[in-house]
Design a protein around this motif. Structure first.
Motif, PDB file in Angstrom:
ATOM      1  N   GLY A 176      68.332 114.757 -43.069  1.00  0.00           N
ATOM      2  CA  GLY A 176      67.672 113.527 -43.508  1.00  0.00           C
ATOM      3  C   GLY A 176      66.968 112.796 -42.392  1.00  0.00           C
ATOM      4  O   GLY A 176      66.839 111.572 -42.426  1.00  0.00           O
ATOM      5  N   TYR A 177      66.470 113.525 -41.410  1.00  0.00           N
ATOM      6  CA  TYR A 177      65.703 112.969 -40.303  1.00  0.00           C
ATOM      7  C   TYR A 177      66.384 111.769 -39.631  1.00  0.00           C
ATOM      8  O   TYR A 177      65.866 110.650 -39.637  1.00  0.00           O
ATOM      9  N   PRO A 178      67.551 111.994 -39.016  1.00  0.00           N
ATOM     10  CA  PRO A 178      68.241 110.880 -38.354  1.00  0.00           C
ATOM     11  C   PRO A 178      67.431 110.233 -37.235  1.00  0.00           C
ATOM     12  O   PRO A 178      67.567 109.027 -36.982  1.00  0.00           O
ATOM     13  N   LEU A 179      66.567 111.004 -36.559  1.00  0.00           N
ATOM     14  CA  LEU A 179      65.754 110.404 -35.500  1.00  0.00           C
ATOM     15  C   LEU A 179      64.725 109.425 -36.056  1.00  0.00           C
ATOM     16  O   LEU A 179      64.384 108.433 -35.400  1.00  0.00           O
ATOM     17  N   LEU A 180      64.227 109.692 -37.241  1.00  0.00           N
ATOM     18  CA  LEU A 180      63.328 108.736 -37.879  1.00  0.00           C
ATOM     19  C   LEU A 180      64.088 107.502 -38.343  1.00  0.00           C
ATOM     20  O   LEU A 180      63.660 106.363 -38.112  1.00  0.00           O
ATOM     21  N   ARG A 181      65.228 107.720 -38.981  1.00  0.00           N
ATOM     22  CA  ARG A 181      65.994 106.593 -39.525  1.00  0.00           C
ATOM     23  C   ARG A 181      66.598 105.717 -38.428  1.00  0.00           C
ATOM     24  O   ARG A 181      66.576 104.491 -38.528  1.00  0.00           O
ATOM     25  N   GLY A 182      67.115 106.357 -37.394  1.00  0.00           N
ATOM     26  CA  GLY A 182      67.865 105.602 -36.390  1.00  0.00           C
ATOM     27  C   GLY A 182      67.085 105.193 -35.172  1.00  0.00           C
ATOM     28  O   GLY A 182      67.541 104.322 -34.410  1.00  0.00           O
ATOM     29  N   LEU A 183      65.917 105.792 -34.968  1.00  0.00           N
ATOM     30  CA  LEU A 183      65.171 105.518 -33.741  1.00  0.00           C
ATOM     31  C   LEU A 183      63.735 105.087 -34.005  1.00  0.00           C
ATOM     32  O   LEU A 183      63.345 103.969 -33.660  1.00  0.00           O
ATOM     33  N   ALA A 184      62.941 105.959 -34.606  1.00  0.00           N
ATOM     34  CA  ALA A 184      61.507 105.699 -34.703  1.00  0.00           C
ATOM     35  C   ALA A 184      61.182 104.538 -35.637  1.00  0.00           C
ATOM     36  O   ALA A 184      60.393 103.648 -35.283  1.00  0.00           O
ATOM     37  N   LEU A 185      61.767 104.535 -36.834  1.00  0.00           N
ATOM     38  CA  LEU A 185      61.468 103.445 -37.762  1.00  0.00           C
ATOM     39  C   LEU A 185      61.911 102.091 -37.216  1.00  0.00           C
ATOM     40  O   LEU A 185      61.133 101.127 -37.266  1.00  0.00           O
ATOM     41  N   PRO A 186      63.132 101.949 -36.689  1.00  0.00           N
ATOM     42  CA  PRO A 186      63.504 100.648 -36.108  1.00  0.00           C
ATOM     43  C   PRO A 186      62.589 100.235 -34.958  1.00  0.00           C
ATOM     44  O   PRO A 186      62.219  99.060 -34.847  1.00  0.00           O
ATOM     45  N   ALA A 187      62.207 101.187 -34.095  1.00  0.00           N
ATOM     46  CA  ALA A 187      61.347 100.842 -32.966  1.00  0.00           C
ATOM     47  C   ALA A 187      59.973 100.384 -33.435  1.00  0.00           C
ATOM     48  O   ALA A 187      59.423  99.393 -32.924  1.00  0.00           O
TER      49      ALA A 187
END
Length: 285
Positions: A176-187
């Motif tokens: 579920g794309y944890p790097l998108l959910r936890g890093l890129a989208l918040p940034a």
């Protein structure tokens, strides 16, 4: 967001599929236009690439313009994964024809295509636009199919993945794309909410990704040492304030020059940046 729901209920998904397809292309155009980007193609230079420039990317985008609409339509119809995969294979062939055999968007065809299909699927089930995080999680519905789909073991990314034993984009998608959910989208959300112009917000988010992603493009070009060096450069940029600091643009240009000198290009991070842009766009329509 709630105002969208009445327009979605009880009607053909074709207009929404076309809209999602246009958003996907817009996201890829935004990633291309962002400058400076270390080692990556921009409208002003080719970064660390001898075989492509902005014109190559634009020809590829033109060839892909119907692909994202097609996967959105099938996502909305809850079509089986093999339908999405067939669209992806056809899109890859169209890309290579348009670019004379140059791989400009293979990673985006996979990840962004899945996210477009998942966004359309969420709209069918929810009757409204989903959050970016919900769309990422919705990709998990195809995780079992990823495990049985053949891989191109001779691609540079897959060779680097096998050599270094790191997870690739398929594993990211299945989780579920944890790097998108936890890093890129918040940034990206934080940078935009804090008032950064879009280009600065994109550059800032890209460097967050470069700092953390086990980027197969970097591994392929520079090995573990190249990857760690690139991550260190990105962390140093962010520790100094990133795009929030005065003089960020020339500082990032200097980092980019050092990437080019080492022939490094964080293409996996760039794909995730484009995915982040799409995920925010689809929340608004």
């Amino acid at each position: 967001m709630n105002a969208v729901a009445p327009r979605l209920a009880g009607r053909s998904t074709a207009p929404d599929s076309a809209r999602l397809g246009r958003m996907a292309i817009a996201a890829l155009q935004a990633e291309l236009a962002c400058a400076p980007k270390p080692g990556l193609v921009t409208p002003f230079d080719s970064g660390s690439h001898d075989d492509m420039d902005a014109g190559t990317f634009l020809r590829s985008l033109f060839a892909l313009r119907h692909y994202f609409t097609a996967v959105a339509r099938d996502g909305a119809a809850e079509a089986p994964f093999h339908r999405l995969r067939d669209h992806g294979l056809a899109a890859e062939a169209a890309m290579l024809r348009a670019t004379g055999g140059v791989n400009t968007h293979r990673g985006a065809i996979f990840s962004l295509g899945l996210l477009v299909a998942a966004s359309a699927s969420c709209r069918t089930r929810l009757g409204r636009a989903a959050t970016g995080e919900q769309v990422c999680q919705a990709v998990c519905q195809w995780a079992d199919a990823f495990a049985t789909s053949p891989l191109d073991v001779n691609s540079p990314g897959q060779r680097a993945r096998a050599r270094h034993g790191v997870p690739g984009v398929r594993e990211q998608a299945a989780a579920g794309y944890p790097l998108l959910r936890g890093l890129a989208l918040p940034a990206l959300r934080h940078a935009l909410a804090a008032g950064l112009p879009r280009e600065a917000a994109l550059a800032h988010t890209l460097m967050h990704l470069v700092a953390e992603v086990e980027d197969l493009n970097l591994l392929h070009r520079g090995g573990v040492a190249g990857l760690r060096w690139a991550q260190q450069q990105a962390r140093g940029f962010l520790d100094a304030g990133g795009a929030f600091a005065a003089g960020w643009r020339p500082r990032l240009q200097d980092i980019g020059d050092a990437f080019v000198a080492r022939r490094l290009s964080p293409g996996g991070s760039a794909d995730l940046l484009a995915c982040s842009v799409f995920l925010l766009l689809q929340e608004q329509a």
